[in-house]
Design a protein around this motif. Structure first.
Motif, mmCIF file in Angstrom:
data_model
loop_
_atom_site.group_PDB
_atom_site.id
_atom_site.type_symbol
_atom_site.label_atom_id
_atom_site.label_comp_id
_atom_site.label_asym_id
_atom_site.label_seq_id
_atom_site.Cartn_x
_atom_site.Cartn_y
_atom_site.Cartn_z
ATOM 1 N N ALA A 65 3.475 5.980 -6.421
ATOM 2 C CA ALA A 65 2.940 6.604 -5.104
ATOM 3 C C ALA A 65 1.704 5.789 -4.724
ATOM 4 N N GLY A 66 1.343 4.643 -5.177
ATOM 5 C CA GLY A 66 0.274 4.114 -4.635
ATOM 6 C C GLY A 66 -0.683 3.319 -5.808
ATOM 7 N N ALA A 67 -1.763 3.033 -5.287
ATOM 8 C CA ALA A 67 -3.091 2.405 -6.349
ATOM 9 C C ALA A 67 -3.793 3.845 -6.654
ATOM 10 N N ASP A 68 -4.395 3.468 -7.636
ATOM 11 C CA ASP A 68 -5.232 4.548 -8.531
ATOM 12 C C ASP A 68 -6.685 4.438 -7.501
ATOM 13 N N GLY A 109 2.272 2.196 -0.890
ATOM 14 C CA GLY A 109 0.946 1.268 -1.097
ATOM 15 C C GLY A 109 1.468 0.202 -2.146
ATOM 16 N N GLY A 110 0.470 0.466 -3.203
ATOM 17 C CA GLY A 110 0.481 -0.397 -4.115
ATOM 18 C C GLY A 110 1.747 -0.561 -4.717
ATOM 19 N N GLY A 130 6.377 3.450 2.197
ATOM 20 C CA GLY A 130 5.371 3.252 3.141
ATOM 21 C C GLY A 130 4.017 2.825 2.866
ATOM 22 N N PHE A 131 3.117 2.192 3.869
ATOM 23 C CA PHE A 131 1.915 1.889 3.400
ATOM 24 C C PHE A 131 0.592 2.734 3.928
ATOM 25 N N PRO A 132 0.282 3.621 3.437
ATOM 26 C CA PRO A 132 -0.854 4.463 4.000
ATOM 27 C C PRO A 132 -2.026 4.114 3.862
ATOM 28 N N GLU A 133 -2.481 2.744 3.647
ATOM 29 C CA GLU A 133 -3.751 2.492 3.302
ATOM 30 C C GLU A 133 -4.609 2.435 4.609
ATOM 31 N N GLY A 164 0.678 3.789 9.154
ATOM 32 C CA GLY A 164 0.764 4.554 7.767
ATOM 33 C C GLY A 164 1.724 5.430 7.514
ATOM 34 N N GLU A 165 2.769 5.313 8.657
ATOM 35 C CA GLU A 165 4.111 6.396 8.519
ATOM 36 C C GLU A 165 4.926 6.098 7.257
ATOM 37 N N ARG A 166 5.424 6.949 6.877
ATOM 38 C CA ARG A 166 6.410 7.031 5.512
ATOM 39 C C ARG A 166 7.617 6.631 6.235
#
Length: 259
Positions: A65-68, A109-110, A130-133, A164-166
Protein backbone atom coordinates in the motif's frame (compact mmCIF):
# COMPACT_ATOMS: atom_id res chain seq x y z
CA UNK A 1 20.39 -18.55 0.66
CA UNK A 2 20.88 -18.68 4.45
CA UNK A 3 19.99 -15.06 5.18
CA UNK A 4 17.32 -14.44 7.81
CA UNK A 5 14.65 -12.10 6.48
CA UNK A 6 12.56 -9.85 8.70
CA UNK A 7 10.12 -8.33 6.22
CA UNK A 8 9.81 -10.87 3.39
CA UNK A 9 9.46 -14.62 2.96
CA UNK A 10 11.67 -16.42 0.43
CA UNK A 11 11.04 -19.92 -0.91
CA UNK A 12 12.07 -22.06 -3.85
CA UNK A 13 9.92 -24.57 -5.69
CA UNK A 14 11.73 -26.29 -8.55
CA UNK A 15 12.80 -23.63 -11.05
CA UNK A 16 10.72 -20.88 -9.46
CA UNK A 17 11.92 -18.45 -6.79
CA UNK A 18 9.23 -16.85 -4.60
CA UNK A 19 9.46 -13.56 -2.71
CA UNK A 20 6.48 -12.65 -0.52
CA UNK A 21 6.20 -9.23 1.10
CA UNK A 22 5.51 -9.93 4.75
CA UNK A 23 4.42 -6.85 6.68
CA UNK A 24 0.68 -7.50 6.52
CA UNK A 25 -0.01 -5.47 9.66
CA UNK A 26 0.88 -2.31 7.68
CA UNK A 27 -0.41 -3.58 4.31
CA UNK A 28 3.19 -4.41 3.30
CA UNK A 29 4.32 -0.79 3.38
CA UNK A 30 7.86 -0.67 2.02
CA UNK A 31 10.62 0.49 4.32
CA UNK A 32 14.29 0.66 3.39
CA UNK A 33 15.17 -2.66 5.00
CA UNK A 34 12.35 -4.40 3.16
CA UNK A 35 13.54 -3.09 -0.22
CA UNK A 36 17.09 -4.17 0.67
CA UNK A 37 15.83 -7.66 1.51
CA UNK A 38 13.87 -7.88 -1.77
CA UNK A 39 16.99 -6.91 -3.70
CA UNK A 40 19.18 -9.38 -1.81
CA UNK A 41 16.75 -12.24 -2.50
CA UNK A 42 16.42 -11.34 -6.17
CA UNK A 43 20.18 -11.17 -6.63
CA UNK A 44 20.51 -14.58 -4.94
CA UNK A 45 17.96 -15.97 -7.39
CA UNK A 46 19.86 -14.27 -10.20
CA UNK A 47 23.02 -16.18 -9.27
CA UNK A 48 21.24 -19.52 -8.79
CA UNK A 49 21.43 -21.35 -12.10
CA UNK A 50 18.50 -23.57 -11.10
CA UNK A 51 16.08 -20.64 -10.72
CA UNK A 52 14.57 -19.49 -14.01
CA UNK A 53 11.64 -17.25 -13.02
CA UNK A 54 11.06 -15.02 -9.97
CA UNK A 55 7.56 -14.49 -8.53
CA UNK A 56 6.80 -11.50 -6.30
CA UNK A 57 3.62 -11.26 -4.21
CA UNK A 58 2.27 -9.80 -0.97
CA UNK A 59 0.86 -11.43 2.15
CA UNK A 60 -2.44 -10.33 3.66
CA UNK A 61 -4.93 -7.84 2.25
CA UNK A 62 -2.56 -6.00 -0.10
CA UNK A 63 0.40 -6.38 -2.40
CA UNK A 64 1.87 -3.14 -1.01
CA UNK A 65 0.00 0.00 0.00
CA UNK A 66 2.95 2.35 -0.45
CA UNK A 67 6.17 3.42 1.22
CA UNK A 68 6.56 3.53 5.00
CA UNK A 69 5.64 7.18 5.64
CA UNK A 70 6.68 7.05 9.29
CA UNK A 71 10.21 6.11 8.27
CA UNK A 72 10.72 9.12 6.00
CA UNK A 73 8.43 11.81 7.44
CA UNK A 74 11.29 13.67 9.14
CA UNK A 75 13.97 13.12 6.50
CA UNK A 76 15.62 16.00 4.65
CA UNK A 77 16.89 16.31 1.09
CA UNK A 78 20.51 15.92 2.15
CA UNK A 79 19.62 12.71 4.04
CA UNK A 80 18.35 11.18 0.80
CA UNK A 81 21.37 12.33 -1.18
CA UNK A 82 23.90 11.00 1.32
CA UNK A 83 22.01 7.72 1.73
CA UNK A 84 21.57 7.41 -2.04
CA UNK A 85 17.97 6.51 -1.29
CA UNK A 86 17.13 4.66 -4.48
CA UNK A 87 20.32 2.72 -5.18
CA UNK A 88 18.64 -0.61 -4.39
CA UNK A 89 15.79 0.23 -6.77
CA UNK A 90 18.34 0.87 -9.53
CA UNK A 91 19.81 -2.59 -8.94
CA UNK A 92 16.35 -4.19 -9.08
CA UNK A 93 16.09 -2.91 -12.64
CA UNK A 94 19.27 -4.83 -13.51
CA UNK A 95 17.90 -8.31 -12.70
CA UNK A 96 18.21 -10.37 -15.88
CA UNK A 97 15.77 -13.17 -15.08
CA UNK A 98 12.05 -12.62 -15.69
CA UNK A 99 10.06 -11.32 -12.72
CA UNK A 100 6.31 -11.87 -12.47
CA UNK A 101 4.29 -9.90 -9.92
CA UNK A 102 1.05 -11.36 -8.59
CA UNK A 103 -0.78 -8.34 -7.14
CA UNK A 104 -3.99 -7.95 -5.18
CA UNK A 105 -5.70 -5.51 -2.85
CA UNK A 106 -3.80 -2.22 -2.84
CA UNK A 107 -0.90 -1.47 -5.21
CA UNK A 108 -0.13 2.11 -4.28
CA UNK A 109 2.81 4.51 -4.29
CA UNK A 110 6.06 2.64 -3.72
CA UNK A 111 4.14 -0.62 -4.01
CA UNK A 112 3.04 0.40 -7.50
CA UNK A 113 6.61 1.38 -8.36
CA UNK A 114 7.77 -2.07 -7.21
CA UNK A 115 5.14 -3.74 -9.39
CA UNK A 116 6.26 -1.62 -12.36
CA UNK A 117 9.82 -2.93 -11.86
CA UNK A 118 8.52 -6.40 -12.74
CA UNK A 119 8.28 -7.78 -16.27
CA UNK A 120 4.76 -9.17 -16.15
CA UNK A 121 1.83 -8.42 -13.84
CA UNK A 122 -1.11 -10.63 -12.99
CA UNK A 123 -3.76 -8.85 -10.94
CA UNK A 124 -6.75 -9.96 -8.93
CA UNK A 125 -9.91 -8.38 -10.27
CA UNK A 126 -10.47 -6.26 -7.14
CA UNK A 127 -6.99 -4.70 -7.13
CA UNK A 128 -6.66 -0.92 -6.81
CA UNK A 129 -3.70 0.97 -8.25
CA UNK A 130 -2.54 4.53 -7.74
CA UNK A 131 0.13 7.10 -6.94
CA UNK A 132 -1.20 9.09 -3.95
CA UNK A 133 2.10 10.89 -3.28
CA UNK A 134 0.75 14.26 -4.45
CA UNK A 135 -1.71 14.15 -1.53
CA UNK A 136 1.29 14.12 0.84
CA UNK A 137 3.10 16.98 -0.82
CA UNK A 138 5.63 14.75 -2.57
CA UNK A 139 5.93 12.67 -5.74
CA UNK A 140 7.09 9.20 -6.83
CA UNK A 141 10.86 8.86 -6.65
CA UNK A 142 11.57 5.23 -7.55
CA UNK A 143 10.58 5.43 -11.20
CA UNK A 144 6.82 5.91 -10.97
CA UNK A 145 6.54 8.99 -13.18
CA UNK A 146 8.86 7.43 -15.76
CA UNK A 147 7.62 3.85 -16.01
CA UNK A 148 3.93 4.75 -15.85
CA UNK A 149 4.31 7.39 -18.56
CA UNK A 150 6.17 4.99 -20.84
CA UNK A 151 3.39 2.42 -20.38
CA UNK A 152 0.25 4.55 -20.72
CA UNK A 153 1.42 7.79 -22.33
CA UNK A 154 1.60 11.37 -21.08
CA UNK A 155 -2.11 12.18 -20.90
CA UNK A 156 -3.35 9.40 -18.63
CA UNK A 157 -0.16 9.30 -16.56
CA UNK A 158 -0.46 13.03 -15.92
CA UNK A 159 -4.07 12.63 -14.78
CA UNK A 160 -3.36 9.79 -12.36
CA UNK A 161 -0.18 11.35 -10.97
CA UNK A 162 -1.56 14.88 -10.53
CA UNK A 163 -4.86 13.83 -8.93
CA UNK A 164 -3.56 10.92 -6.86
CA UNK A 165 -6.73 9.05 -7.78
CA UNK A 166 -6.88 5.29 -7.49
CA UNK A 167 -7.90 3.25 -10.49
CA UNK A 168 -9.17 -0.26 -10.95
CA UNK A 169 -7.54 -3.45 -12.16
CA UNK A 170 -9.83 -3.21 -15.19
CA UNK A 171 -8.37 0.22 -16.02
CA UNK A 172 -4.86 -1.14 -15.48
CA UNK A 173 -5.62 -3.96 -17.89
CA UNK A 174 -7.16 -1.60 -20.45
CA UNK A 175 -4.04 0.59 -20.39
CA UNK A 176 -1.75 -2.45 -20.62
CA UNK A 177 -0.18 -2.07 -17.19
CA UNK A 178 -1.44 -5.54 -16.31
CA UNK A 179 -1.04 -8.65 -18.46
CA UNK A 180 -3.95 -10.64 -17.08
CA UNK A 181 -6.90 -10.21 -14.72
CA UNK A 182 -7.80 -13.24 -12.64
CA UNK A 183 -10.02 -14.07 -9.70
CA UNK A 184 -8.36 -13.59 -6.32
CA UNK A 185 -8.78 -17.28 -5.45
CA UNK A 186 -6.65 -18.43 -8.38
CA UNK A 187 -4.15 -15.56 -8.57
CA UNK A 188 -1.11 -17.57 -7.44
CA UNK A 189 -2.22 -20.67 -9.33
CA UNK A 190 -2.39 -18.73 -12.60
CA UNK A 191 0.89 -16.93 -11.85
CA UNK A 192 2.69 -20.21 -11.20
CA UNK A 193 1.24 -21.71 -14.36
CA UNK A 194 2.61 -18.80 -16.41
CA UNK A 195 5.97 -18.93 -14.62
CA UNK A 196 6.34 -22.65 -15.29
CA UNK A 197 5.56 -22.08 -18.96
CA UNK A 198 8.38 -19.51 -19.13
CA UNK A 199 10.74 -21.68 -17.06
CA UNK A 200 10.57 -24.38 -19.73
CA UNK A 201 12.10 -22.06 -22.33
CA UNK A 202 15.79 -21.62 -23.06
CA UNK A 203 17.14 -19.46 -20.19
CA UNK A 204 19.68 -17.57 -22.29
CA UNK A 205 17.06 -16.76 -24.92
CA UNK A 206 14.67 -15.56 -22.20
CA UNK A 207 17.43 -13.41 -20.71
CA UNK A 208 18.37 -11.77 -24.01
CA UNK A 209 14.73 -11.28 -25.05
CA UNK A 210 14.08 -9.40 -21.80
CA UNK A 211 17.22 -7.34 -22.35
CA UNK A 212 16.20 -6.52 -25.92
CA UNK A 213 12.64 -5.50 -25.02
CA UNK A 214 13.91 -3.17 -22.29
CA UNK A 215 16.36 -1.69 -24.78
CA UNK A 216 13.48 -1.00 -27.17
CA UNK A 217 11.71 1.20 -24.61
CA UNK A 218 14.44 3.85 -24.58
CA UNK A 219 16.08 3.49 -27.99
CA UNK A 220 15.45 4.67 -31.53
CA UNK A 221 14.34 1.81 -33.79
CA UNK A 222 17.65 1.50 -35.64
CA UNK A 223 19.65 1.29 -32.41
CA UNK A 224 17.21 -1.24 -30.99
CA UNK A 225 17.36 -3.37 -34.13
CA UNK A 226 21.15 -3.40 -34.00
CA UNK A 227 21.03 -4.47 -30.34
CA UNK A 228 18.49 -7.21 -31.11
CA UNK A 229 20.61 -8.55 -33.97
CA UNK A 230 23.72 -8.84 -31.79
CA UNK A 231 21.72 -10.82 -29.21
CA UNK A 232 20.30 -13.02 -31.97
CA UNK A 233 23.83 -13.80 -33.18
CA UNK A 234 25.04 -14.41 -29.63
CA UNK A 235 22.47 -17.15 -29.00
CA UNK A 236 23.99 -19.20 -31.83
CA UNK A 237 27.05 -19.61 -29.61
CA UNK A 238 24.91 -21.42 -27.00
CA UNK A 239 24.38 -25.12 -26.42
CA UNK A 240 20.66 -24.41 -25.98
CA UNK A 241 20.37 -23.20 -29.56
CA UNK A 242 21.87 -26.45 -30.84
CA UNK A 243 19.65 -28.49 -28.52
CA UNK A 244 16.50 -26.54 -29.38
CA UNK A 245 16.90 -26.91 -33.13
CA UNK A 246 17.99 -30.54 -32.88
CA UNK A 247 14.94 -31.33 -30.71
CA UNK A 248 12.70 -29.60 -33.26
CA UNK A 249 14.12 -31.73 -36.06
CA UNK A 250 13.79 -34.89 -33.98
CA UNK A 251 10.23 -33.98 -32.93
CA UNK A 252 10.95 -34.15 -29.19
CA UNK A 253 10.92 -31.78 -26.23
CA UNK A 254 14.22 -29.87 -25.81
CA UNK A 255 16.32 -30.16 -22.67
CA UNK A 256 17.58 -26.63 -22.10
CA UNK A 257 20.46 -26.12 -19.66
CA UNK A 258 21.07 -22.39 -19.87
CA UNK A 259 24.45 -22.82 -21.52
Amino acid sequence: MDKVYEHIEVTIDGQLGFITLNRPQVLNALNRQMVSEILFAMECFERDEHIRVIILSGKGRAFAAGADIAEMANDHAVDFEIRNQFKDWDRLAMIKKPIIAAVHGFVLGGGFELALCCDLLLAAEDTEFGFPEVNLGVMPGAGGTQRLTKLVGKTKAMEWLLTGERFSAQDAYQFEIVNRLVEQEVLMEETIKLAKQMAEKAPLAVRLIKESVLKAIDSPINEGMHFERKNFYLLFASEDQKEGMKAFQEKRKPNFKGK
